[in-house]
Motif scaffolding. Structure first.
Motif, PDB file in Angstrom:
ATOM      1  N   ARG A  93       1.515  -1.623   0.249  1.00 50.99           N
ATOM      2  CA  ARG A  93      -0.046   0.174  -0.353  1.00 50.99           C
ATOM      3  C   ARG A  93       0.744   1.261   0.444  1.00 50.99           C
ATOM      4  O   ARG A  93       1.916   1.426   0.829  1.00 50.99           O
ATOM      5  CB  ARG A  93      -0.843   0.437   0.862  1.00 50.99           C
ATOM      6  CG  ARG A  93      -1.999   1.337   1.475  1.00 50.99           C
ATOM      7  CD  ARG A  93      -2.973   0.800   0.654  1.00 50.99           C
ATOM      8  NE  ARG A  93      -4.008   2.329   0.961  1.00 50.99           N
ATOM      9  CZ  ARG A  93      -4.794   2.926   1.997  1.00 50.99           C
ATOM     10  NH1 ARG A  93      -4.982   1.342   3.107  1.00 50.99           N
ATOM     11  NH2 ARG A  93      -5.465   3.921   1.814  1.00 50.99           N
ATOM     12  N   ALA A  94       0.576   2.314  -0.678  1.00 50.13           N
ATOM     13  CA  ALA A  94       1.237   3.088  -1.210  1.00 50.13           C
ATOM     14  C   ALA A  94       0.672   4.510  -0.683  1.00 50.13           C
ATOM     15  O   ALA A  94      -0.122   4.407  -0.236  1.00 50.13           O
ATOM     16  CB  ALA A  94       2.040   3.440  -2.485  1.00 50.13           C
ATOM     17  N   GLY A  95       0.852   5.861  -0.284  1.00 55.14           N
ATOM     18  CA  GLY A  95       0.190   7.496  -0.118  1.00 55.14           C
ATOM     19  C   GLY A  95       0.641   7.388   1.223  1.00 55.14           C
ATOM     20  O   GLY A  95       1.163   7.268   1.997  1.00 55.14           O
ATOM     21  N   LEU A  96      -0.430   7.938   1.628  1.00 55.05           N
ATOM     22  CA  LEU A  96      -0.977   8.431   2.971  1.00 55.05           C
ATOM     23  C   LEU A  96      -2.065   7.901   3.808  1.00 55.05           C
ATOM     24  O   LEU A  96      -1.637   8.103   5.355  1.00 55.05           O
ATOM     25  CB  LEU A  96      -1.400  10.009   2.936  1.00 55.05           C
ATOM     26  CG  LEU A  96      -0.646  10.706   1.826  1.00 55.05           C
ATOM     27  CD1 LEU A  96      -1.640  11.784   2.209  1.00 55.05           C
ATOM     28  CD2 LEU A  96       0.456  11.275   2.397  1.00 55.05           C
ATOM     29  N   HIS A  97      -1.706   6.355   3.781  1.00 56.27           N
ATOM     30  CA  HIS A  97      -3.310   4.893   4.235  1.00 56.27           C
ATOM     31  C   HIS A  97      -4.177   6.478   5.075  1.00 56.27           C
ATOM     32  O   HIS A  97      -4.451   5.866   6.110  1.00 56.27           O
ATOM     33  CB  HIS A  97      -1.846   4.728   4.947  1.00 56.27           C
ATOM     34  CG  HIS A  97      -0.462   4.553   4.755  1.00 56.27           C
ATOM     35  ND1 HIS A  97       0.200   5.694   4.565  1.00 56.27           N
ATOM     36  CD2 HIS A  97       0.028   3.817   3.530  1.00 56.27           C
ATOM     37  CE1 HIS A  97       1.710   4.907   3.479  1.00 56.27           C
ATOM     38  NE2 HIS A  97       1.027   3.792   3.265  1.00 56.27           N
ATOM     39  N   CYS A  98      -4.854   7.437   5.140  1.00 56.80           N
ATOM     40  CA  CYS A  98      -5.818   8.149   5.061  1.00 56.80           C
ATOM     41  C   CYS A  98      -4.859   8.800   7.269  1.00 56.80           C
ATOM     42  O   CYS A  98      -6.156   8.101   7.489  1.00 56.80           O
ATOM     43  CB  CYS A  98      -6.826   7.141   6.073  1.00 56.80           C
ATOM     44  SG  CYS A  98      -7.343   6.043   4.396  1.00 56.80           S
ATOM     45  N   ALA A  99      -3.743   8.701   7.072  1.00 52.92           N
ATOM     46  CA  ALA A  99      -3.136   9.271   8.391  1.00 52.92           C
ATOM     47  C   ALA A  99      -3.067  10.736   8.002  1.00 52.92           C
ATOM     48  O   ALA A  99      -1.679  10.295   8.341  1.00 52.92           O
ATOM     49  CB  ALA A  99      -3.168   8.595   9.248  1.00 52.92           C
ATOM     50  N   PRO A 100      -2.813  11.323   7.492  1.00 50.95           N
ATOM     51  CA  PRO A 100      -2.161  12.498   6.758  1.00 50.95           C
ATOM     52  C   PRO A 100      -1.537  13.018   8.201  1.00 50.95           C
ATOM     53  O   PRO A 100      -0.756  13.602   8.082  1.00 50.95           O
ATOM     54  CB  PRO A 100      -2.988  13.672   5.947  1.00 50.95           C
ATOM     55  CG  PRO A 100      -4.651  13.132   6.305  1.00 50.95           C
ATOM     56  CD  PRO A 100      -4.936  11.883   7.113  1.00 50.95           C
TER      57      PRO A 100
END
Ligand SMILES: Cc1ncc(COP(=O)(O)O)c(C=O)c1O
Length: 377
Positions: free
Chosen positions: A329-336
């Motif tokens: 999983r890439a990105g912000l993982h719903c936890a900015p």
């Protein structure tokens, strides 16, 4: 194919879970609590059994206070939006919260005029002075994730719980990354509200989440409607679980969750955690030895997050998927806010997360792939 995204949803599900879901659909697919014939009763019995086993597993004495929702997000929304806040009430939380906590809190800021303080947790440590400074006379709720879904770090739950008890403030815990991995006992750990998904480490199917409501907590329902009980009443029943469960519940999902919980009990939490931590530590250390790679957190649960030379994390995840058949999983993982604290908002992080069926060989294959990719940047 290598699946390293168990923090999002566990996969594959154990055969026992698949069978339980299939049986619910084929053998007793009637509406629980809505009929007094054998099929409906069978469905209701499975649901009651699941409430009882979950209550016992998570240290809650009254199984009627185990409430089913479609995911952890909905359970957390019920806990936060249903909390009887008054204007200017105050909540303390952390920067590691998932949007499933942060957004309902921020909705309460806009709609109910509450205030929220986000405490920065570093290295899983509790700094009393930060919490005391944040505390107000009208602090009505403390809400904390048990473990970060970005870095796998455990939050200092014992100390936070003690602080909450000392100041008589209810404690809501988001156990999305720990239910089915770590032992959680609401009564012993001073947890008033516990929310978790059924589809991650509890190995159930997607479409099921749970909120456990401690005896002392009063919430307002978010949804009103038919409950199959107290039908004569004009108003929503006060009795639990009906107060919070309007409409038909997800019987196949609940049956699958019960089967998943039983698999977890059979494997034991200790063995599950040991296996996942071994893989996470192995992955953490091997990544750490590669030039140009920064690894974050400390893998207290089976989650490891890293970046490669400032490259966008989505690009790396895409290469892993398309060239190596490895799902991460890439990105912000719903936890900015966690990424803001880690200074990774621009690129996001690549997150690998492990389950009981993953192996050391899969970690080695993954590390070889990362070494190869790393050479091109
Ligand atoms: C810490 C945390 N909270 C809440 C959620 C939301 O869970 P669900 O997808 O079941 O709503 C997740 C899912 O990734 C999570 O990791």
């Amino acid at each position: 194919m290598i699946y390293f995204d168990h923090a999002a949803s566990s996969y594959p599900k154990p055969p026992e879970v698949v069978q339980a879901v299939s049986e619910a659909l084929t053998d007793y697919g009637a509406n629980p609590g809505r009929g007094n014939y054998a099929l409906a009763e069978k469905a209701a019995n499975v649901i009651n059994e699941t409430r009882q086993e979950l209550a016992h597993f998570f240290g809650l004495s009254n199984p009627n206070r185990v409430i089913f929702f479609q995911n952890a997000t909905m359970a957390l929304n019920q806990a936060i939006l249903g909390f009887p806040f008054q204007k200017r009430d105050h909540v303390i939380t952390t920067t590691f919260e998932h949007n499933s906590v942060r957004r309902p809190l921020e909705a309460c800021v806009l709609e109910k005029g509450i205030d929220v303080t986000y405490i920065r947790i570093r290295d899983g440590e509790f700094h009393e002075e930060k919490w005391s400074e944040a505390l107000r006379d009208n602090t009505k709720l403390i809400t904390v994730t048990h473990a970060s879904n970005v870095t796998g770090e455990l939050m200092p739950l014992d100390a936070i719980s003690q602080f909450a008890k000392q100041h008589n403030i209810p404690l809501l815990v988001d156990a999305s990354q720990t239910a089915g991995v770590l032992s959680i006992n609401m009564e012993k750990m001073g947890i008033d509200l516990l929310a978790f998904p059924g589809h991650k480490s509890l190995l159930g199917p997607q479409g099921i989440g749970v909120l456990l409501i401690g005896e002392e907590v009063e919430l307002n329902p978010l949804v009103y409607g038919g409950t199959g009980a107290h039908s004569e009443s004009r108003n929503q029943p006060e009795a639990l679980p009906y107060k919070f469960e309007s409409g038909t519940v997800n019987t196949p999902g609940i049956a699958g969750l019960l089967a998943g919980l039983r698999v977890v009990k059979e494997r034991t939490l200790e063995a599950i955690r040991k296996h996942e931590i071994e893989l996470a530590n192995e992955c953490f250390h091997q990544l750490n030895m590669i030039d140009g790679i920064d690894v974050y957190g400390k893998a207290d649960v089976g989650v490891v997050a890293f970046s490669i030379k400032g490259v966008d994390s989505h690009e790396i995840a895409m290469i892993l998927d398309q060239h190596y058949q490895i799902a991460v999983r890439a990105g912000l993982h719903c936890a900015p806010l966690a990424h803001e604290q880690l200074e990774t908002l621009n690129t996001g992080l690549i997150r690998v997360s492990f389950g009981f069926t993953n192996t050391k060989e899969e970690v080695d294959t993954f590390i070889d792939a990362i070494k190869e990719i790393n050479q091109y940047y």
